[in-house]
Write an enzyme that holds these catalytic residues in place. Structure first.
Site, PDB file in Angstrom:
ATOM      1  N   LYS A   1      33.989  -1.107 -30.481  1.00 47.94           N
ATOM      2  CA  LYS A   1      32.864  -1.890 -30.324  1.00 47.94           C
ATOM      3  C   LYS A   1      31.701  -0.838 -29.691  1.00 47.94           C
ATOM      4  O   LYS A   1      32.282   0.436 -29.073  1.00 47.94           O
ATOM      5  CB  LYS A   1      33.041  -2.705 -29.245  1.00 47.94           C
ATOM      6  CG  LYS A   1      33.690  -3.884 -29.505  1.00 47.94           C
ATOM      7  CD  LYS A   1      33.972  -4.982 -28.062  1.00 47.94           C
ATOM      8  CE  LYS A   1      34.412  -6.218 -28.424  1.00 47.94           C
ATOM      9  NZ  LYS A   1      34.648  -6.997 -27.754  1.00 47.94           N
ATOM     10  N   GLU A   2      30.462  -0.889 -30.119  1.00 43.82           N
ATOM     11  CA  GLU A   2      29.485  -0.016 -29.902  1.00 43.82           C
ATOM     12  C   GLU A   2      28.353  -0.740 -29.149  1.00 43.82           C
ATOM     13  O   GLU A   2      27.990  -1.892 -29.425  1.00 43.82           O
ATOM     14  CB  GLU A   2      29.089   0.971 -31.015  1.00 43.82           C
ATOM     15  CG  GLU A   2      28.049   0.223 -32.094  1.00 43.82           C
ATOM     16  CD  GLU A   2      27.497   1.338 -33.051  1.00 43.82           C
ATOM     17  OE1 GLU A   2      27.967   2.283 -33.086  1.00 43.82           O
ATOM     18  OE2 GLU A   2      26.697   0.956 -33.991  1.00 43.82           O
TER      19      GLU A   2
ATOM     20  N   LYS B   1      17.871   6.230 -32.303  1.00 41.43           N
ATOM     21  CA  LYS B   1      18.935   5.042 -31.678  1.00 41.43           C
ATOM     22  C   LYS B   1      20.052   5.844 -30.940  1.00 41.43           C
ATOM     23  O   LYS B   1      20.733   6.696 -31.885  1.00 41.43           O
ATOM     24  CB  LYS B   1      19.345   4.116 -32.729  1.00 41.43           C
ATOM     25  CG  LYS B   1      20.079   2.920 -32.322  1.00 41.43           C
ATOM     26  CD  LYS B   1      20.923   2.286 -33.279  1.00 41.43           C
ATOM     27  CE  LYS B   1      19.842   1.289 -33.955  1.00 41.43           C
ATOM     28  NZ  LYS B   1      20.496   0.472 -35.300  1.00 41.43           N
TER      29      LYS B   1
END
Length: 94
Positions: A70-71, A83
Site C-alpha cells: 500500500k502506498e 509526487k
C-alpha cells in the site's frame, strides 16, 4: 527497512501532458496494462488522487516475497510536477 526509490525517464512529451497521466489516478489504471509483468493491479483504497490517497498495488502471480503493498500520496505539487508517496504496508521485492 528504510530507503527510497526514484526513477527519471526522459521523454519528448511536454511535462504538462505527462503530468495529466502521472499526477492523478490514471497512471494506476495504465501501469498494469503497460507493464503487467511488474504490477498486476492497482486499486484505490481511499482518496480522490490527491494528498492522502491510498493505493493497493499487487504484483503478478509467481512473484517472490510480498504480493502487495500500500502506498499513500504524501505530496503532490502540480506546479513543479512532483509526487511523493510513502509505502505504508508491504514493500518491493528485490
Amino acid at each position: 527497512m528504510k530507503g527510497s526509490l526514484c526513477h527519471e525517464y526522459e521523454t519528448e512529451l511536454p511535462a504538462a501532458d505527462v503530468w495529466e497521466v502521472y499526477g492523478g489516478l490514471l497512471a494506476g489504471q495504465l501501469v498494469p496494462q503497460l507493464v503487467p509483468v511488474v504490477y498486476s493491479k492497482v486499486e484505490l483504497v481511499e482518496g480522490d488522487g490527491g494528498v492522502g490517497t491510498v493505493l493497493l498495488v499487487s504484483f503478478p502471480p509467481g512473484t517472490l516475497g510480498s504480493r502487495t503493498f500500500k502506498e499513500k500520496f504524501i505530496k503532490i505539487d502540480n506546479e513543479n510536477y512532483v509526487k511523493e508517496a510513502l509505502i505504508i504496508e508491504g514493500g518491493f521485492n528485490f
